[in-house]
Design a protein around this motif. Structure first.
Motif, PDB file in Angstrom:
ATOM      1  N   GLY A   8      70.323 -22.289 -68.435  1.00  0.00           N
ATOM      2  CA  GLY A   8      70.446 -21.633 -69.735  1.00  0.00           C
ATOM      3  C   GLY A   8      70.194 -20.144 -69.599  1.00  0.00           C
ATOM      4  N   ILE A   9      69.908 -19.523 -70.717  1.00  0.00           N
ATOM      5  CA  ILE A   9      69.688 -18.070 -70.735  1.00  0.00           C
ATOM      6  C   ILE A   9      68.195 -17.802 -70.544  1.00  0.00           C
ATOM      7  CG2 ILE A   9      69.810 -16.040 -72.265  1.00  0.00           C
ATOM      8  CD1 ILE A   9      72.515 -16.981 -71.040  1.00  0.00           C
ATOM      9  N   ILE A  10      67.884 -17.138 -69.437  1.00  0.00           N
ATOM     10  CA  ILE A  10      66.476 -16.880 -69.093  1.00  0.00           C
ATOM     11  C   ILE A  10      66.268 -15.365 -68.968  1.00  0.00           C
ATOM     12  CG2 ILE A  10      64.631 -17.343 -67.415  1.00  0.00           C
ATOM     13  CD1 ILE A  10      65.908 -20.033 -66.844  1.00  0.00           C
ATOM     14  N   PRO A  11      65.772 -14.727 -70.029  1.00  0.00           N
ATOM     15  CA  PRO A  11      65.539 -13.275 -69.936  1.00  0.00           C
ATOM     16  C   PRO A  11      64.481 -12.936 -68.887  1.00  0.00           C
ATOM     17  CG  PRO A  11      65.453 -14.023 -72.232  1.00  0.00           C
ATOM     18  CD  PRO A  11      65.471 -15.256 -71.371  1.00  0.00           C
ATOM     19  N   ALA A  12      64.735 -11.858 -68.164  1.00  0.00           N
ATOM     20  CA  ALA A  12      63.710 -11.279 -67.302  1.00  0.00           C
ATOM     21  C   ALA A  12      62.758 -10.558 -68.262  1.00  0.00           C
ATOM     22  CB  ALA A  12      64.348 -10.316 -66.318  1.00  0.00           C
ATOM     23  N   PHE A  13      61.505 -10.960 -68.228  1.00  0.00           N
ATOM     24  CA  PHE A  13      60.522 -10.516 -69.225  1.00  0.00           C
ATOM     25  C   PHE A  13      60.051  -9.094 -68.919  1.00  0.00           C
ATOM     26  CE2 PHE A  13      56.369 -10.714 -71.385  1.00  0.00           C
ATOM     27  CZ  PHE A  13      56.772 -11.264 -72.586  1.00  0.00           C
ATOM     28  N   TYR A  14      59.885  -8.290 -69.978  1.00  0.00           N
ATOM     29  CA  TYR A  14      59.471  -6.894 -69.774  1.00  0.00           C
ATOM     30  C   TYR A  14      57.953  -6.747 -69.717  1.00  0.00           C
ATOM     31  CZ  TYR A  14      64.231  -6.306 -71.451  1.00  0.00           C
ATOM     32  OH  TYR A  14      65.589  -6.421 -71.607  1.00  0.00           O
ATOM     33  N   ALA A  15      57.522  -5.674 -69.062  1.00  0.00           N
ATOM     34  CA  ALA A  15      56.114  -5.289 -69.105  1.00  0.00           C
ATOM     35  C   ALA A  15      55.825  -4.831 -70.536  1.00  0.00           C
ATOM     36  CB  ALA A  15      55.874  -4.148 -68.131  1.00  0.00           C
ATOM     37  N   CYS A  16      54.772  -5.357 -71.138  1.00  0.00           N
ATOM     38  CA  CYS A  16      54.457  -4.998 -72.523  1.00  0.00           C
ATOM     39  C   CYS A  16      53.157  -4.197 -72.540  1.00  0.00           C
ATOM     40  CB  CYS A  16      54.301  -6.260 -73.373  1.00  0.00           C
ATOM     41  SG  CYS A  16      55.793  -7.278 -73.366  1.00  0.00           S
ATOM     42  N   TYR A  17      53.262  -2.942 -72.944  1.00  0.00           N
ATOM     43  CA  TYR A  17      52.108  -2.039 -72.898  1.00  0.00           C
ATOM     44  C   TYR A  17      51.664  -1.641 -74.306  1.00  0.00           C
ATOM     45  CZ  TYR A  17      53.629  -1.433 -68.020  1.00  0.00           C
ATOM     46  OH  TYR A  17      53.996  -1.645 -66.714  1.00  0.00           O
ATOM     47  N   LEU A  31      56.498 -10.528 -77.796  1.00  0.00           N
ATOM     48  CA  LEU A  31      57.821 -10.608 -77.157  1.00  0.00           C
ATOM     49  C   LEU A  31      58.160 -12.065 -76.805  1.00  0.00           C
ATOM     50  CD1 LEU A  31      60.361  -9.172 -76.101  1.00  0.00           C
ATOM     51  CD2 LEU A  31      59.189  -8.807 -73.922  1.00  0.00           C
ATOM     52  N   CYS A  32      57.149 -12.808 -76.353  1.00  0.00           N
ATOM     53  CA  CYS A  32      57.379 -14.240 -76.062  1.00  0.00           C
ATOM     54  C   CYS A  32      57.892 -14.958 -77.310  1.00  0.00           C
ATOM     55  CB  CYS A  32      56.077 -14.927 -75.651  1.00  0.00           C
ATOM     56  SG  CYS A  32      55.461 -14.463 -74.055  1.00  0.00           S
ATOM     57  N   ASN A  33      57.195 -14.740 -78.420  1.00  0.00           N
ATOM     58  CA  ASN A  33      57.554 -15.455 -79.647  1.00  0.00           C
ATOM     59  C   ASN A  33      58.925 -15.030 -80.156  1.00  0.00           C
ATOM     60  OD1 ASN A  33      55.194 -16.945 -79.637  1.00  0.00           O
ATOM     61  ND2 ASN A  33      54.046 -15.308 -80.651  1.00  0.00           N
ATOM     62  N   TYR A  34      59.208 -13.734 -80.032  1.00  0.00           N
ATOM     63  CA  TYR A  34      60.515 -13.204 -80.445  1.00  0.00           C
ATOM     64  C   TYR A  34      61.633 -13.918 -79.666  1.00  0.00           C
ATOM     65  CZ  TYR A  34      64.226  -9.606 -80.790  1.00  0.00           C
ATOM     66  OH  TYR A  34      65.402  -8.929 -80.984  1.00  0.00           O
ATOM     67  N   LEU A  35      61.460 -14.013 -78.340  1.00  0.00           N
ATOM     68  CA  LEU A  35      62.516 -14.610 -77.516  1.00  0.00           C
ATOM     69  C   LEU A  35      62.606 -16.115 -77.730  1.00  0.00           C
ATOM     70  CD1 LEU A  35      62.010 -12.408 -74.345  1.00  0.00           C
ATOM     71  CD2 LEU A  35      63.936 -12.334 -75.942  1.00  0.00           C
ATOM     72  N   TYR A  36      61.474 -16.743 -77.954  1.00  0.00           N
ATOM     73  CA  TYR A  36      61.486 -18.180 -78.237  1.00  0.00           C
ATOM     74  C   TYR A  36      62.286 -18.446 -79.520  1.00  0.00           C
ATOM     75  CZ  TYR A  36      59.915 -22.730 -79.823  1.00  0.00           C
ATOM     76  OH  TYR A  36      59.898 -24.026 -80.282  1.00  0.00           O
ATOM     77  N   GLU A  37      62.013 -17.627 -80.531  1.00  0.00           N
ATOM     78  CA  GLU A  37      62.735 -17.820 -81.804  1.00  0.00           C
ATOM     79  C   GLU A  37      64.227 -17.550 -81.678  1.00  0.00           C
ATOM     80  OE1 GLU A  37      60.351 -15.587 -84.582  1.00  0.00           O
ATOM     81  OE2 GLU A  37      58.711 -17.007 -84.222  1.00  0.00           O
ATOM     82  N   LYS A  38      64.608 -16.720 -80.743  1.00  0.00           N
ATOM     83  CA  LYS A  38      66.043 -16.453 -80.525  1.00  0.00           C
ATOM     84  C   LYS A  38      66.738 -17.640 -79.862  1.00  0.00           C
ATOM     85  CE  LYS A  38      66.263 -12.215 -82.074  1.00  0.00           C
ATOM     86  NZ  LYS A  38      66.976 -11.916 -83.325  1.00  0.00           N
ATOM     87  N   GLY A  39      65.961 -18.534 -79.236  1.00  0.00           N
ATOM     88  CA  GLY A  39      66.571 -19.735 -78.651  1.00  0.00           C
ATOM     89  C   GLY A  39      66.832 -19.683 -77.153  1.00  0.00           C
ATOM     90  N   VAL A  40      66.147 -18.786 -76.432  1.00  0.00           N
ATOM     91  CA  VAL A  40      66.376 -18.743 -74.983  1.00  0.00           C
ATOM     92  C   VAL A  40      65.752 -19.974 -74.321  1.00  0.00           C
ATOM     93  CG1 VAL A  40      66.410 -16.221 -74.999  1.00  0.00           C
ATOM     94  CG2 VAL A  40      64.274 -17.408 -74.410  1.00  0.00           C
ATOM     95  N   MET A 214      69.530  -8.312 -76.122  1.00  0.00           N
ATOM     96  CA  MET A 214      70.631  -8.869 -76.936  1.00  0.00           C
ATOM     97  C   MET A 214      70.766 -10.365 -76.648  1.00  0.00           C
ATOM     98  SD  MET A 214      73.719  -7.043 -74.807  1.00  0.00           S
ATOM     99  CE  MET A 214      73.400  -6.470 -73.130  1.00  0.00           C
ATOM    100  N   PRO A 215      69.682 -11.129 -76.828  1.00  0.00           N
ATOM    101  CA  PRO A 215      69.738 -12.556 -76.468  1.00  0.00           C
ATOM    102  C   PRO A 215      70.863 -13.299 -77.183  1.00  0.00           C
ATOM    103  CG  PRO A 215      67.751 -12.050 -77.764  1.00  0.00           C
ATOM    104  CD  PRO A 215      68.377 -10.758 -77.405  1.00  0.00           C
ATOM    105  N   GLU A 216      71.149 -12.895 -78.425  1.00  0.00           N
ATOM    106  CA  GLU A 216      72.193 -13.582 -79.203  1.00  0.00           C
ATOM    107  C   GLU A 216      73.526 -13.558 -78.456  1.00  0.00           C
ATOM    108  OE1 GLU A 216      70.464 -10.931 -80.157  1.00  0.00           O
ATOM    109  OE2 GLU A 216      69.403 -11.328 -82.040  1.00  0.00           O
ATOM    110  N   LEU A 217      73.825 -12.402 -77.808  1.00  0.00           N
ATOM    111  CA  LEU A 217      75.139 -12.255 -77.172  1.00  0.00           C
ATOM    112  C   LEU A 217      75.231 -13.056 -75.872  1.00  0.00           C
ATOM    113  CD1 LEU A 217      75.828  -8.464 -77.821  1.00  0.00           C
ATOM    114  CD2 LEU A 217      76.507 -10.443 -79.184  1.00  0.00           C
ATOM    115  N   LEU A 218      74.127 -13.094 -75.127  1.00  0.00           N
ATOM    116  CA  LEU A 218      74.151 -13.889 -73.893  1.00  0.00           C
ATOM    117  C   LEU A 218      74.220 -15.381 -74.226  1.00  0.00           C
ATOM    118  CD1 LEU A 218      74.217 -12.651 -71.063  1.00  0.00           C
ATOM    119  CD2 LEU A 218      73.262 -11.078 -72.697  1.00  0.00           C
ATOM    120  N   LEU A 219      73.494 -15.783 -75.278  1.00  0.00           N
ATOM    121  CA  LEU A 219      73.546 -17.198 -75.679  1.00  0.00           C
ATOM    122  C   LEU A 219      74.961 -17.576 -76.101  1.00  0.00           C
ATOM    123  CD1 LEU A 219      70.155 -17.245 -77.601  1.00  0.00           C
ATOM    124  CD2 LEU A 219      70.729 -18.779 -75.702  1.00  0.00           C
TER     125      LEU A 219
END
Ligand SMILES: CC(=O)N[C@@H]([C@@H](O)[C@H](O)[C@H](O)CO)[C@@H](O)CC(=O)C(=O)O
Length: 303
Positions: A8-17, A31-40, A214-219
Motif C-alpha cells: 500500500g501507500i507508506i509515507p516516509a515519515f518526516y522529522a517533527c520539530y 503527523l501520525c494521526n493526520y496520515l492515519y486519517e488519510k488512509g495510508v 499529498m497522500p490523497e493523490l498517491l492513494l
C-alpha cells in the motif's frame, strides 16, 4: 510470512520539530494521526525524510517511540535504523523490536566506501540482532552505494530479508529485483516520480518522501493501478510530478517546502534541521500555490 500489511501507500515519515528545533512528541503524534486519517497503510520512520543522519540516537529513539505510541496496531510500522556505525544501528533495531515495530530497514554504511562484503555484514548484523524481518534500502543517489544484483541475491538467501526499498532511478532495477526474489517478497518503489511505472514493472508497494505532502493523490494512483485504469494512472502521475517539481523549485530544501505546505494543510511539524535550509522570503508565498495544485488535483481525481 503474510506480506499483505506491507502493501500500500507508506509515507516516509518526516522529522517533527518544535519551534526551537527539538524533536516534538506532540507534533510527531499529530503527523501520525493526520496520515492515519488519510488512509495510508503504514509509516517508514526515521529514514531520509526523517532526517536520520542529522539526529542523535536518543532523538531517533524518541521518534520511534512517539510514532509507536500514536499508531501501533493501526498502521504497519517500519523502523529505519541505518546509522554511521553498526553499534548504533543495532541499538536502534533492538529498541524498535521492543516497541513492537513490524520490520526494520537500513541504508548501507555511509561515508567510507566499503566493499559488498562489509555492506552485507553490516545489514546481516542488524538482522541478527532481533527477530524482526528486514527490508534492504537501496538509495545510491545519497549513499553512493548501488546494490548489485549479485549482492542482492546473496542477501535474499537470508529469510529475514522480506523486501527491498529501491530508490534508484532506473525502473528496471525494480523489475530485476522482483524477478530475482519472486512473489513471496516485497519490492517497494522509491522514486515517487515513477510510482506508476514502478508498480507496473513489478513493485508491490511504495515508500516515498513526498507521499505525506499529498497522500490523497498517491492513494488514488494506487487505486488506478490496482484496478487496471492505466490511462488515469498515467494522468495522475503527471500531476504528481508537476507537484514534485514545484516542491523542489523553491530556495530551501524540498523537505522544508513540504513542511511549510503541511502547515497550510493543517499540521505543523516545524521546519528542517541544518544543513538543510528552510524556505525563506518571497518563496514562502509560493507554497500556497503548490497547495492549490494539490487541492485541484484532489478535486480532479476525487477523493
Ligand atoms: C532520493 C530520495 O530522496 N528518494 C525519496 C523519494 O521519495 C523522493 O523524495 C521523491 O521521489 C522526490 O524526488 C525516497 O525514496 C526516500 C525515502 O523514502 C525516505 O525518506 O527514506
Amino acid at each position: 510470512m503474510n506480506l499483505e500489511k506491507f502493501k500500500g501507500i507508506i509515507p516516509a515519515f518526516y522529522a517533527c520539530y518544535d519551534d526551537a528545533g527539538e524533536v516534538s512528541e506532540m507534533r510527531t503524534k499529530d503527523l501520525c494521526n493526520y496520515l492515519y486519517e488519510k488512509g495510508v497503510k503504514g509509516l517508514y520512520v526515521g529514514g531520509s525524510s526523517g532526517e536520520c543522519i542529522y539526529q542523535n540516537l536518543e532523538e531517533r529513539k524518541a521518534t520511534l517511540k512517539y510514532v509507536a505510541e500514536a499508531v501501533k496496531g493501526k498502521l504497519t510500522l517500519i523502523a529505519h535504523v541505518g546509522a554511521p556505525s553498526t553499534r548504533e544501528s543495532v541499538a536502534l533495531a533492538k529498541y524498535a523490536e521492543e516497541l513492537g515495530y513490524d520490520a526494520l530497514s537500513a541504508i548501507p554504511p555511509i561515508y567510507f566506501k566499503l566493499p559488498d562484503s562489509s555492506v552485507i555484514k553490516y545489514w546481516t548484523e542488524i538482522m541478527e540482532s532481533t527477530k524482526l524481518p528486514f527490508i534492504i534500502y537501496n538509495i545510491p543517489q545519497t549513499t553512493g552505494y548501488n546494490l548489485s544484483l549479485q549482492a542482492f541475491k546473496k542477501l535474499i538467501e537470508n529469510k529475514k530479508v522480506i523486501g527491498v526499498k529501491n530508490s534508484s532511478m532506473p525502473v528496471m532495477d525494480i523489475e530485476r529485483f522482483k524477478a530475482a526474489a519472486g512473489e513471496d517478497f516485497i519490492v517497494f518503489n522509491g522514486p515517487d516520480e515513477q510510482y506508476v511505472s514502478g508498480r507496473v514493472i513489478g513493485a508491490d508497494s511504495g515508500i516515498g518522501g513526498t507521499y505525506a505532502a499529498m497522500p490523497e493523490l498517491l492513494l488514488k494512483a494506487e487505486e488506478f493501478v490496482s484496478s487496471g485504469n492505466f490511462e488515469q494512472a498515467k494522468n495522475i502521475q503527471r500531476d504528481i510530478n508537476d507537484i514534485i517539481i514545484a516542491l523542489c523549485s523553491l530556495n530551501g530544501h524540498m523537505y522544508s517546502t513540504i513542511k511549510e505546505l503541511l502547515k497550510l494543510r493543517g499540521v505543523n511539524v516545524g521546519s528542517v534541521r541544518g544543513p538543510l535550509e528552510p524556505v525563506t522570503g518571497e518563496d514562502l508565498n509560493k507554497v500556497e500555490e503548490i497547495k492549490n495544485m494539490i487541492d485541484q488535483a484532489i478535486l480532479k481525481y476525487g477523493r
